[in-house]
Scaffold this motif. Structure first.
Motif, mmCIF file in Angstrom:
data_model
loop_
_atom_site.group_PDB
_atom_site.id
_atom_site.type_symbol
_atom_site.label_atom_id
_atom_site.label_comp_id
_atom_site.label_asym_id
_atom_site.label_seq_id
_atom_site.Cartn_x
_atom_site.Cartn_y
_atom_site.Cartn_z
ATOM 1 N N LEU A 32 -7.572 -5.373 5.003
ATOM 2 C CA LEU A 32 -7.373 -6.353 6.083
ATOM 3 C C LEU A 32 -8.658 -7.109 6.397
ATOM 4 C CD1 LEU A 32 -5.078 -4.411 8.595
ATOM 5 C CD2 LEU A 32 -4.446 -6.213 6.984
ATOM 6 N N VAL A 77 3.317 -7.094 8.595
ATOM 7 C CA VAL A 77 3.503 -5.916 7.756
ATOM 8 C C VAL A 77 4.891 -5.348 8.005
ATOM 9 C CG1 VAL A 77 1.027 -5.357 7.859
ATOM 10 C CG2 VAL A 77 2.634 -4.149 9.358
ATOM 11 N N LEU A 125 0.867 -1.181 0.000
ATOM 12 C CA LEU A 125 0.000 0.000 0.000
ATOM 13 C C LEU A 125 0.897 1.222 0.000
ATOM 14 C CD1 LEU A 125 -2.913 -0.791 2.512
ATOM 15 C CD2 LEU A 125 -2.656 -1.380 0.111
ATOM 16 N N THR A 148 -4.766 0.477 13.639
ATOM 17 C CA THR A 148 -5.456 -0.221 12.549
ATOM 18 C C THR A 148 -5.104 -1.699 12.546
ATOM 19 O OG1 THR A 148 -5.394 1.808 11.247
ATOM 20 C CG2 THR A 148 -5.820 -0.236 10.041
ATOM 21 N N VAL A 174 3.170 0.703 3.294
ATOM 22 C CA VAL A 174 3.090 -0.510 4.097
ATOM 23 C C VAL A 174 3.185 -1.730 3.187
ATOM 24 C CG1 VAL A 174 1.669 -1.844 5.701
ATOM 25 C CG2 VAL A 174 1.598 0.649 5.768
ATOM 26 N N LEU A 232 -1.479 3.671 12.454
ATOM 27 C CA LEU A 232 -1.234 2.392 11.773
ATOM 28 C C LEU A 232 -1.300 1.239 12.763
ATOM 29 C CD1 LEU A 232 -0.204 0.547 9.442
ATOM 30 C CD2 LEU A 232 2.118 1.217 10.075
ATOM 31 N N LEU A 281 -4.688 4.405 5.423
ATOM 32 C CA LEU A 281 -5.194 3.584 6.522
ATOM 33 C C LEU A 281 -6.635 3.164 6.298
ATOM 34 C CD1 LEU A 281 -3.482 5.328 9.581
ATOM 35 C CD2 LEU A 281 -2.771 3.276 8.332
ATOM 36 N N LEU A 290 -6.235 0.334 4.002
ATOM 37 C CA LEU A 290 -5.682 -0.797 4.752
ATOM 38 C C LEU A 290 -6.772 -1.510 5.548
ATOM 39 C CD1 LEU A 290 -3.278 -2.469 5.745
ATOM 40 C CD2 LEU A 290 -2.880 -0.734 7.501
ATOM 41 N N SER A 291 -7.623 -0.744 6.212
ATOM 42 C CA SER A 291 -8.718 -1.366 6.978
ATOM 43 C C SER A 291 -9.582 -2.227 6.075
ATOM 44 C CB SER A 291 -9.597 -0.291 7.628
ATOM 45 O OG SER A 291 -8.893 0.364 8.643
ATOM 46 N N LEU A 329 2.430 -5.569 2.874
ATOM 47 C CA LEU A 329 1.630 -6.637 3.475
ATOM 48 C C LEU A 329 2.218 -7.983 3.058
ATOM 49 C CD1 LEU A 329 -1.958 -5.322 2.586
ATOM 50 C CD2 LEU A 329 -0.583 -4.784 4.601
#
Lengths: 135, 135, 135, 135, 135, 135, 135, 135, 135, 135
Positions: free
Chosen positions: A59, A67, A26, A87, A127, A84, A52, A55-56, A129
């Motif tokens: 995820l 991460v 990300l 989250t 980020v 972060l 973020l 990201l939420s 993943l």
């Protein structure tokens, strides 16, 4: 319309394709993405959508083991770094995190499955993943 | 990174390609988009990004003469309708708006230059932009 | 039609895609562009459009940190070199510039995000733009 | 680099492909170009390149029998109209011109071989070229 | 129809794309062209068109600095070699020529911008054009 | 290299694909070829290759039942018409010929299997080949 | 790996792309799918996977308002029909169902968003899903 | 329909494209063809068409200097080997032949212009054709 | 509909294309498949279809000499391992099997002809098929 | 290598894709195949492979309900017609046959799933296969 919380077709397909240990990155809007790395463009305007928030959403659908973030984020963007961590704690999986330098993070991009470019405009806010499986 | 406020490459290219009187449609996540109509997927999760946030960003860059919305929005989604009018008033151009039925709006989609699909989850929340020129 | 001053769809998309430290090269009509490097053709006829006119348009939309030119330009095309400095000073960003040899400039082309080929017909008149971010 | 005065590869190929009676349209930046019509994007910024500069370059290479312009140009853009006539007189071929309404001009676009989009920002400033042969 | 003397669309585009020092190879019908090198097929039947007829047409449109031929041509195809020199002297540019072995010529093909395959059936009759600029 | 006298790969494939009663059109350089009709570009410069040279090569490889030419050729290009008849008589098949107007010939182009564009610059010099079989 | 229960990337993307009232068809292995209709091939061998297993997986992720089946199924494949009703009752949405003739079902295929071909080998076992939204 | 004896369009084009010293490989149905090597599939069922029938057809159209076969063929498929020699002797060119090991033959495949896969089911029955020219 | 028991078009084509000693990998849903390796997606939901069901179908159609599995399967997934051996014994060919580490198995993926991704969710449940011939 | 008797990858995929009532046409080498109809080229040289040999191979793998031939075959190619009936009787399915005129057969080609072009050189020797299912 799907029920899983992730509305974007290419993003859904990417999540479904990701194998164990492969990486999805990300990115803020300024990360230099190598020419050969697949990218999904989500950024509309400055801060929209934020990394973020994306990201939420991701995820909620992608199994993630770990991460990696740039070690520069803690010093240069401490508030973003704190959010972060929040989250990650709210994610359905228990996700560990580690740090590498921003330069090492950029050097790892050619090996990523894809980079998801958001509208994030916070310095060093990227980020990696590390995808997992639930079996 | 560009300076104009619109960070998305395909969206930037679409705006640059749009001719006078051609239409670009901003759509909620459920609008049935015909197979032959180009689409740009922006929706990440429910409400992210909202149609009006995307509209603000687009109006900052695209010259728009007029917008068309479904007449159903005033009755079924009055708050969204009010915020739409606010958004239009804050645009750099003076933009008029008119209404057609939701069915007529759907019937017009094959003629659109493109449909931009957002994460909007408000009923009937779709907007047709009639592109203009500034000369 | 867009409002940002850059009317070309592929050019707008390129600017929106450019990450921090990536390079975009503005070229005269004779620069040998490697086969694998993306190119945008703008040159119509000798001098149309000139590289500096294109540069002005691009600098209005792309965040640029630094430019690199061939050291040969100062000696062989001094008037063009002077006009280049003027153009850089009128840019919205403060842009530094440095020099490399024309051979080094040509050797750097395979790493560029894209080359924009103009109608410029001044010897050695090529400019490497080092893209920046505004956050 | 070619010698003919037309530096643009796609434009050169288009000119070489054009058959007798086929049409190529030079457009201002706002003409609504149908989705199925091939287009060559030349417009960089407002007025760059101008339609008449592009026309001069094209007429130096393409055999043209006749041009058609919108009848609105004479009234709404009389200076541009006068300069258009000058440009036609300086062409290597003897080129006649006629007029149709702007609406008829737009209706003819789906049959064009291609539309060349310039940076022109003069109202109604579009020209249909009727291609000829020199034998 | 274009005026420049080169009627072939892909050939016109190739000539317009060629940068300074890049090479275009005119080949007889038997030259082994590497799989990754772009090729334009012109050969119809034995001797049609001849390489020198194609060369004359190309030299009328492409700025060329220098040509390279196989050193074997002088011994094995002396008449063709003499006619080649005549053709070069009638070109608008002053063009020098040098020689390499046929094996070296074949080894250079992967670096060529393109190979133009003619109907030539004279042994060793291949010519490397080194593209120039006229500014 | 093939032995059949037709050196051009796409032309060879076209000939091998042609079914009974399908048409292949040999065209001068100015025939307006519809956008959807496949085309093979052979024309290099004015008269190179001539249509009749290409026709001879094609007739050596393609089974042809009949040819159609524009009735205008007899009056406007009588010498070319006479040479066409000679060429047909030297073909391995017995080939009949008929005439339609040039306008009818142009109207038939969308139904052709392909148009082969030569360098011919003789007015009305186009030939429709009606493909046959030898069993 | 994704969490939503639908592991197939193209199937996930299809579900995410489906708009309100658009249709997705689950097909047995013998349904004649029109050439222009997108298809996702899932069938491996006779009965693997069964249509109802695929339906269960899809209903867990796609919002569905209504299904349509061929009226022939109740008579010719009554057990499969009963199991279909069970599957629909266990879906997260309340889904109505109606019937049309098998011929009408086949006639509707060109308008479907896509056909998902399973390994089902039960006569008339095809299901049209009418996509819904959850807002 | 073509007259040359080779009815297959891609095969005709391949033969027309082959340069001096390039190789085309005729393969039995089991040869492991590398992913990057172009292939033409001719095999329908076991033994249909046989490699030698295809070879006869190809030799009638392609100029061949030399063939290479696996040295294993003489020992493991002696009858096939004898028929291969017969086929070569009936070819229009005088063709020499040599042998390499089957492993060396497989190692040479990435450099081949193409592999033509037949229905041959004789062990080690593969033939490398070294293309020639007739001038 | 085909008769061979393998209903999937891409899978049928893959089996028909496989040469002696080339490998096809059957994968669980989490195997990290390299970006450049062709993949066929069969997985619908957890366990559907299972790898062994797909293996049975493939072995009915593909000639296989040998399979390789990860040595970890015997310890971590002993029941699956036992069922795998059963499946191999019921195959039409006599198939040997060997073991390598899971890491070595993953390292071999770039050389595979293709990876077939199933819905299998058993740890380490991946199988490399070494293709054979029946002559 | 596959076990089913049909070695050709595209042919295997076509057979696996064919739905109930869809048609696949086996053609002699001269049938005029419409531009939009998919085709598989099998013909190598006159009579290789014959249509009936290909038909036998296809019938071993494809479920066929009925075949249609041109009524002209019985009169003009009676021996071929007799051998066709023999081939149909040896097929695993009971296959009926009917006749239409050759013109009607040609008119039906745009609706076919694909045309398989063989090396057959017998007049009127084309066969329409009407695909069936075995459940």
């Amino acid at each position: 319309m799907n029920r899983s919380g992730l509305l974007h077709p290419e993003l859904s397909a990417l999540v479904a394709r990701a194998g164990h240990t492969q990486t999805i990155v990300l990115a803020d809007t300024g990360l230099p993405i190598p020419a050969g790395t697949p990218r999904i463009e989500l950024g509309v305007s400055a801060g929209l959508p934020s990394l973020l928030d994306v990201l939420s959403a991701v995820l909620g659908e992608l199994v993630v083991e770990r991460v990696t973030v740039a070690s520069e984020t803690r010093q240069h963007s401490p508030q973003w770094h704190a959010r972060l961590l929040d989250t990650l704690q709210q994610a359905p999986d228990r996700i560990t995190h580690d740090e590498i330098t921003h330069d090492a993070l950029k050097a790892s991009l050619p090996g990523a499955l894809a980079v998801i470019r958001t509208g994030e405009v916070t310095p060093y806010a990227n980020v990696i993943l590390h995808c997992g499986v639930n079996f």
